[in-house]
Design a protein around this motif. Structure first.
Motif, PDB file in Angstrom:
ATOM      1  N   ALA A   1      -6.514 -24.002   4.505  1.00 54.28           N
ATOM      2  CA  ALA A   1      -7.432 -23.002   3.965  1.00 54.28           C
ATOM      3  C   ALA A   1      -8.259 -23.658   2.870  1.00 54.28           C
ATOM      4  CB  ALA A   1      -6.678 -21.795   3.409  1.00 54.28           C
ATOM      5  N   LYS A   2      -9.509 -23.271   2.813  1.00 57.68           N
ATOM      6  CA  LYS A   2     -10.386 -23.750   1.753  1.00 57.68           C
ATOM      7  C   LYS A   2     -10.362 -22.732   0.617  1.00 57.68           C
ATOM      8  CE  LYS A   2     -15.109 -25.331   0.808  1.00 57.68           C
ATOM      9  NZ  LYS A   2     -16.466 -25.559   1.384  1.00 57.68           N
ATOM     10  N   LEU A   3     -10.170 -23.198  -0.614  1.00 54.91           N
ATOM     11  CA  LEU A   3     -10.151 -22.346  -1.793  1.00 54.91           C
ATOM     12  C   LEU A   3     -11.445 -22.565  -2.562  1.00 54.91           C
ATOM     13  CD1 LEU A   3      -6.490 -23.136  -2.941  1.00 54.91           C
ATOM     14  CD2 LEU A   3      -7.261 -21.375  -1.325  1.00 54.91           C
ATOM     15  N   VAL A   4     -12.160 -21.500  -2.877  1.00 56.07           N
ATOM     16  CA  VAL A   4     -13.467 -21.610  -3.522  1.00 56.07           C
ATOM     17  C   VAL A   4     -13.511 -20.703  -4.741  1.00 56.07           C
ATOM     18  CG1 VAL A   4     -15.957 -21.360  -3.245  1.00 56.07           C
ATOM     19  CG2 VAL A   4     -14.561 -22.084  -1.301  1.00 56.07           C
ATOM     20  N   ARG A   5     -13.623 -21.305  -5.893  1.00 51.08           N
ATOM     21  CA  ARG A   5     -13.846 -20.527  -7.121  1.00 51.08           C
ATOM     22  C   ARG A   5     -15.338 -20.535  -7.397  1.00 51.08           C
ATOM     23  NH1 ARG A   5     -15.014 -17.601 -10.628  1.00 51.08           N
ATOM     24  NH2 ARG A   5     -14.063 -17.368 -12.697  1.00 51.08           N
ATOM     25  N   VAL A   6     -15.974 -19.373  -7.284  1.00 49.54           N
ATOM     26  CA  VAL A   6     -17.414 -19.262  -7.467  1.00 49.54           C
ATOM     27  C   VAL A   6     -17.714 -18.080  -8.371  1.00 49.54           C
ATOM     28  CG1 VAL A   6     -17.546 -17.980  -5.285  1.00 49.54           C
ATOM     29  CG2 VAL A   6     -19.624 -18.934  -6.279  1.00 49.54           C
ATOM     30  N   ASP A   7     -18.559 -18.304  -9.335  1.00 51.38           N
ATOM     31  CA  ASP A   7     -18.966 -17.235 -10.243  1.00 51.38           C
ATOM     32  C   ASP A   7     -20.054 -16.422  -9.550  1.00 51.38           C
ATOM     33  OD1 ASP A   7     -19.472 -15.592 -12.343  1.00 51.38           O
ATOM     34  OD2 ASP A   7     -20.533 -17.093 -13.546  1.00 51.38           O
ATOM     35  N   ALA A   8     -19.626 -15.404  -8.805  1.00 51.24           N
ATOM     36  CA  ALA A   8     -20.573 -14.610  -8.022  1.00 51.24           C
ATOM     37  C   ALA A   8     -20.304 -13.135  -8.241  1.00 51.24           C
ATOM     38  CB  ALA A   8     -20.455 -14.956  -6.540  1.00 51.24           C
ATOM     39  N   ARG A   9     -21.307 -12.435  -8.717  1.00 54.48           N
ATOM     40  CA  ARG A   9     -21.238 -10.984  -8.855  1.00 54.48           C
ATOM     41  C   ARG A   9     -21.968 -10.346  -7.694  1.00 54.48           C
ATOM     42  NH1 ARG A   9     -24.001  -9.375 -14.042  1.00 54.48           N
ATOM     43  NH2 ARG A   9     -23.422  -7.301 -13.264  1.00 54.48           N
ATOM     44  N   LEU A  10     -21.412  -9.260  -7.207  1.00 50.72           N
ATOM     45  CA  LEU A  10     -22.013  -8.539  -6.094  1.00 50.72           C
ATOM     46  C   LEU A  10     -22.756  -7.330  -6.666  1.00 50.72           C
ATOM     47  CD1 LEU A  10     -21.964  -8.889  -2.984  1.00 50.72           C
ATOM     48  CD2 LEU A  10     -20.170  -7.162  -2.928  1.00 50.72           C
ATOM     49  N   PRO A  11     -24.061  -7.182  -6.394  1.00 49.83           N
ATOM     50  CA  PRO A  11     -24.834  -6.104  -7.028  1.00 49.83           C
ATOM     51  C   PRO A  11     -24.657  -4.746  -6.369  1.00 49.83           C
ATOM     52  CG  PRO A  11     -26.267  -7.410  -5.631  1.00 49.83           C
ATOM     53  CD  PRO A  11     -24.916  -8.087  -5.594  1.00 49.83           C
ATOM     54  N   VAL A  12     -24.087  -4.698  -5.160  1.00 49.49           N
ATOM     55  CA  VAL A  12     -23.888  -3.433  -4.458  1.00 49.49           C
ATOM     56  C   VAL A  12     -22.475  -3.426  -3.894  1.00 49.49           C
ATOM     57  CG1 VAL A  12     -26.328  -3.114  -3.885  1.00 49.49           C
ATOM     58  CG2 VAL A  12     -24.851  -4.380  -2.305  1.00 49.49           C
ATOM     59  N   ARG A  13     -22.021  -2.260  -3.468  1.00 51.61           N
ATOM     60  CA  ARG A  13     -20.678  -2.149  -2.922  1.00 51.61           C
ATOM     61  C   ARG A  13     -20.662  -1.650  -1.474  1.00 51.61           C
ATOM     62  NH1 ARG A  13     -19.696  -5.179  -6.090  1.00 51.61           N
ATOM     63  NH2 ARG A  13     -18.305  -5.124  -7.909  1.00 51.61           N
ATOM     64  N   ARG A  14     -21.568  -0.766  -1.111  1.00 47.94           N
ATOM     65  CA  ARG A  14     -21.543  -0.152   0.213  1.00 47.94           C
ATOM     66  C   ARG A  14     -22.638  -0.773   1.084  1.00 47.94           C
ATOM     67  NH1 ARG A  14     -21.655   3.693  -3.392  1.00 47.94           N
ATOM     68  NH2 ARG A  14     -23.701   4.458  -2.717  1.00 47.94           N
ATOM     69  N   ILE A  15     -22.206  -1.516   2.095  1.00 53.81           N
ATOM     70  CA  ILE A  15     -23.133  -2.276   2.930  1.00 53.81           C
ATOM     71  C   ILE A  15     -22.926  -1.890   4.390  1.00 53.81           C
ATOM     72  CG2 ILE A  15     -23.780  -4.600   3.718  1.00 53.81           C
ATOM     73  CD1 ILE A  15     -22.743  -5.642   1.009  1.00 53.81           C
ATOM     74  N   GLY A  16     -24.021  -1.624   5.079  1.00 53.97           N
ATOM     75  CA  GLY A  16     -23.993  -1.442   6.522  1.00 53.97           C
ATOM     76  C   GLY A  16     -24.444  -2.738   7.179  1.00 53.97           C
ATOM     77  N   TYR A  17     -23.701  -3.190   8.180  1.00 49.33           N
ATOM     78  CA  TYR A  17     -23.993  -4.490   8.793  1.00 49.33           C
ATOM     79  C   TYR A  17     -24.293  -4.305  10.276  1.00 49.33           C
ATOM     80  CZ  TYR A  17     -23.883  -9.595   8.934  1.00 49.33           C
ATOM     81  OH  TYR A  17     -24.240 -10.922   9.027  1.00 49.33           O
ATOM     82  N   VAL A  18     -25.455  -4.784  10.689  1.00 49.39           N
ATOM     83  CA  VAL A  18     -25.884  -4.711  12.087  1.00 49.39           C
ATOM     84  C   VAL A  18     -25.594  -6.062  12.714  1.00 49.39           C
ATOM     85  CG1 VAL A  18     -27.773  -4.182  13.666  1.00 49.39           C
ATOM     86  CG2 VAL A  18     -27.689  -3.091  11.400  1.00 49.39           C
ATOM     87  N   MET A  19     -24.450  -6.173  13.376  1.00 47.56           N
ATOM     88  CA  MET A  19     -24.058  -7.457  13.951  1.00 47.56           C
ATOM     89  C   MET A  19     -24.976  -7.823  15.105  1.00 47.56           C
ATOM     90  SD  MET A  19     -21.961  -9.973  13.573  1.00 47.56           S
ATOM     91  CE  MET A  19     -20.556  -9.344  12.639  1.00 47.56           C
ATOM     92  N   GLY A  20     -25.334  -9.119  15.169  1.00 43.61           N
ATOM     93  CA  GLY A  20     -26.139  -9.620  16.270  1.00 43.61           C
ATOM     94  C   GLY A  20     -25.270 -10.352  17.261  1.00 43.61           C
ATOM     95  N   SER A  21     -25.546 -11.641  17.441  1.00 39.69           N
ATOM     96  CA  SER A  21     -24.779 -12.426  18.402  1.00 39.69           C
ATOM     97  C   SER A  21     -23.382 -12.744  17.895  1.00 39.69           C
ATOM     98  CB  SER A  21     -25.518 -13.723  18.731  1.00 39.69           C
ATOM     99  OG  SER A  21     -25.765 -14.479  17.561  1.00 39.69           O
ATOM    100  N   GLY A  22     -23.150 -12.570  16.608  1.00 41.67           N
ATOM    101  CA  GLY A  22     -21.825 -12.805  16.045  1.00 41.67           C
ATOM    102  C   GLY A  22     -21.864 -13.755  14.874  1.00 41.67           C
TER     103      GLY A  22
END
Length: 831
Positions: A612-633
């Motif tokens: 497993a790859k472990l990644v510590r990244v300082d990333a804030r997410l500006p939204v919480r509720r996301i709808g995702y339209v999957m394409g080919s995958g």
């Protein structure tokens, strides 16, 4: 390769899933009358051709079908790569897993067009704009050695390239494949080049090298071009009821992961074969090549026996030709060793089996077995042709000989139950080219003899020793697992050798957006009955895993345990690699179980190392509720969930009827506008939602085959622009735009460590109210500014991005994660 005992009284027939190459995809032993007759005609032709290109789907399947089934020469397609760097239209597999899919798609295509499939160790690392870059990454000398090896192993009379060596082939890999073929054409004949190969093969000089010439639309063939032959690949074969071009369409349609379904073409299909090197031709690409068995000392006896078989041939009584076919086998078996002889011998033995009506198989009710474990087999022989046949004995590896010595009654199955115990040191069924870490742009393969082969050989065979027409014949069948799918019907696959214990770490990339500990799950499965031991996770210094080791125990095969480990990142952050170890009676690197299943290819099982790859990244997410339209995958939603988002995958019904107001941001997955036709009908609804304050992020879409040209609220036209250098400099055209500051401040460091490419299918032209935010370019090229486009519409925001986030986020690239998070922000700032 079949085992051949050098005595006229013995035949050895290797029945493998790769042995028969019928015009239609049927199983071993199911050749119909037309296929049997065509197989006899092919046996009379002692010539060969090799076609060379870079990727799966580069091959001219019509040329392969014409060579293999029209000219009836032994034909191979040498693909330098397995297509690992392409996109995937049918699922989310990328990289090595996609390479496995595309390998099987090539093999499915070859079953239709009649050619064989070969590879080198080169990795498809993504689009390349120059042959020089390609050869530097692959390693020129190493991949040249592989092409030379393929030529020396196959020994083609004629070599044909798909792409030109002296001009742009449209892709650096394309041009590089042609240049390597030109070099290898001469080098393969020189014993001073790659002399280490000569312990296994001999130097070989093909008669000539040709280019399957083509011109771009609007181009004419240069008046000073070298001589060329024109062949009609649309020629009709009345016994098949199809032309070679129609066969080609069926073969090309096997490249389903690339969306290359092809309509059959009828009528003339002229193709040019342009001279490149070697002996000049006059009227035919095989001019000067003896295509008869007279090319071999003693070959006249083979030709004579095959002619006798043709003279007595009857479609309704194929067994009448058996004496002559057996004489041909004896004569062929006495010829000097040669790859063409060995290949034709395997085809002859399969024809003998088909004409006799014999069916042999070795099956098991177990899909898999572990090293050191025992498998129960059923070995079955059926005399469907009704000619006198006696089954003398059955031979199984690691089990010895089971005497039978009984006549096979007409059309009655004779079976024996066998028990085989595998040695503990048998390797697991992981693709051989993935067994070792890669070296730059190529795979490492320890066993030279495997280089070029399409897949691992089956792990177990069973031999049937029979008396047939006064001869002793040994038929060998791979051990298969057979099952019935309620939709697809009967399906078979080779028996899989799997580890005693597998460990799947979930997620494979564990992201730490803050200092809080995260949970890593381990799905542990026992495959070898009663097993007890432990699983240990080893992380670099500074990272903490609790517990460091956890006990596991299984009382029977296929039991499963789920473990949870708490992982804490160091204060300084960064990335790390966590490795799992299994301890039973010894410590072993743990392997995961990865299954790949699609209807058009055999089911695949991979056993990569459990890491497993472990990644510590300082990333804030500006939204919480996301709808995702999957394409080919793609795997983007899984990463967003790790950042704390609630991601809902939206099907067509949801796009039409769901309350979109509950989502702060909508994300359209890669190629959704190529694969989701309903998007053309709901686009007004999506854009109204944007005007009401939502953020719509559209990831890359292929410029051709869009279900609608209206991707956003303002005019936007996609092109084919791309930047292949993942280290290319990125210039911020609008550095004060909130995309680069809210909520994560983006700087030069965020564009470091990207994988494979910067992006693809950039915007080509757009309305003046659309703002380009980035400029990037491959070295020596004009900067592209269509990689990240933003349009404010009403109270909302529309984003089109060709940046390869579908690669960066699953790979755990910190800067890619931070920038994509910013794209999700709303104009009103609400989270």
């Amino acid at each position: 390769m079949p085992m051949t005992r050098r005595t006229p009284a013995v035949l050895v027939l290797a029945l493998t899933l790769l042995a028969a190459r019928p015009a239609r995809p049927q199983g071993p032993g199911s050749l119909d009358a037309v296929q049997r007759r065509l197989a006899l005609e092919r046996l009379a032709v002692a010539g060969s051709a090799m076609y060379v290109a870079a990727h799966p789907d580069d091959e001219n399947t019509a040329m392969l079908a014409w060579l293999a089934q029209g000219r009836k020469v032994r034909t191979a397609y040498l693909a330098l790569t397995r297509g690992d760097g392409g996109q995937n239209l049918i699922g989310s597999e990328q990289g090595a897993e996609l390479g496995v899919i595309r390998t099987e798609e090539l093999l499915a295509a070859r079953k239709i067009d009649g050619a064989e499939q070969l590879f080198t160790r080169a990795i498809d690392f993504g689009y390349s704009k120059t042959a020089e870059e390609t050869l530097a990454i692959w390693g020129h000398d190493e991949i040249l050695a592989d092409v030379v090896w393929a030529i020396r192993v196959f020994r083609p009379d004629v070599l044909i390239t798909r792409f030109p060596a002296d001009s742009d082939g449209g892709h650096g890999h394309h041009t590089a494949s042609a240049r390597l073929a030109v070099e290898a054409f001469t080098a393969a004949a020189d014993p001073r080049r790659f002399p280490d190969q000569l312990a296994f093969v001999r130097p070989w000089q093909a008669t000539r090298l040709l280019w399957n010439a083509w011109q771009r639309p609007g181009e004419a063939r240069p008046t000073d071009a070298p001589p060329a032959l024109t062949v009609d690949l649309g020629a009709y074969e009345p016994r098949l009821g199809r032309s070679y071009a129609e066969l080609a369409a069926a073969a090309r349609s096997m490249h389903k992961s690339q969306g290359f379904g092809a309509a059959p073409r009828r009528g003339a299909l002229p193709n040019d074969l342009q001279y490149v090197a070697g002996a000049p031709f006059t009227t035919d690409l095989f001019d000067g090549v003896d295509l008869t068995w007279r090319r071999f000392a003693g070959g006249e006896a083979v030709a004579t026996a095959l002619a006798r078989a043709a003279a007595v041939w009857r479609d309704d009584d194929p067994a009448a030709a058996l004496p002559a076919l057996l004489d041909a086998r004896d004569a062929m078996g006495s010829l000097p060793p040669d790859p063409l002889v060995s290949a034709r011998l395997a085809e002859l033995l399969e024809l003998i089996r088909a004409c006799s009506g014999l069916w042999v198989e070795a099956t098991t009710g177990q899909a898999a077995i572990s090293p050191g474990a025992t498998v129960n087999l059923t070995a079955t022989a059926i005399n469907r042709g009704g000619i006198p046949v006696r089954l003398r004995q059955i031979e199984a590896p690691h089990d010895g000989v089971t005497p039978v010595d009984a006549d096979l009654p007409a059309n009655q199955a004779v079976s024996r139950e066998l028990t085989v115990t595998l040695p503990r040191d048998v390797p697991v069924s992981h693709p051989y080219w993935l067994a070792a870490p890669t070296a730059g742009g190529r795979y490492q393969v320890a066993d030279r003899r495997l280089i070029g082969t399409p897949r691992n050989p089956p792990p177990l065979h069973v031999g049937f020793v029979l008396a047939l027409a006064g001869r002793e014949v040994t038929l060998t069948a791979p051990v298969l697992y057979r099952w019935t799918d309620p939709v697809e019907g009967e399906r078979v696959r080779d028996l899989v050798v799997e580890p005693r214990v597998t460990v799947n770490l979930e997620p494979g990339v564990l992201i730490f957006p803050d200092a809080a500990p995260r949970t890593l799950r381990a799905v542990v499965r026992g495959h070898a009955g009663e097993v007890a031991g432990s699983v240990r996770l080893d992380a670099p210094q500074g990272w903490r895993v609790e517990p460091a080791e956890a006990p596991v125990s299984f009382s029977k095969a296929n039991e499963e345990m789920r473990l949870a480990f708490t992982v804490t990142s160091p204060a300084g952050g960064g990335t790390a690699r966590l490795v799992a170890t299994v301890r039973t009676d010894r410590d072993e690197p743990a392997r995961a179980l990865v299954g790949i299943a699609y209807p058009h290819i055999p089911a695949q099982a991979l056993f990569p190392l459990a890491v497993a790859k472990l990644v510590r990244v300082d990333a804030r997410l500006p939204v919480r509720r996301i709808g995702y339209v999957m394409g080919s995958g793609d795997e983007v939603p899984a990463v967003l969930r790790q950042l704390g988002a609630e991601v809902t995958l939206l099907d067509d019904d949801a796009l039409e009827t769901a309350d979109l107001a509950r989502y702060q941001t909508l994300v359209v997955g890669v190629r959704a506008f190529n694969t989701r036709p309903r998007l053309a009908f709901v686009q007004d609804r999506l854009l109204d939602w944007v005007r009401a304050g939502g953020t719509l992020v559209v990831q890359y879409q292929v410029s051709r085959g869009l279900v609608t040209d209206r991707l956003g609220p303002l005019p936007l036209k996609l092109g084919r622009g791309r930047v292949t250098d993942e280290t290319a400099e990125v210039v911020l055209l609008a550095p004060t735009d909130p995309v680069f500051s809210t909520p994560n401040r983006i700087g030069a460091a965020d564009f470091a460590g990207w994988v494979q490419e910067r992006g693809l299918y950039f915007g080509e032209s757009w309305d003046e109210r659309v703002t380009p935010l980035l400029a990037i370019a491959d070295r020596g090229e004009k900067p592209e500014s269509g990689a990240l486009l933003v349009a404010r519409e009403g109270r909302g925001r529309f984003v089109y991005t060709g940046l390869a986030f579908f690669r960066q986020l699953p790979a755990g690239v910190p800067g890619g994660i931070r920038l994509f998070a910013n794209l999700l922000a709303r104009e009103d700032g609400r989270d």
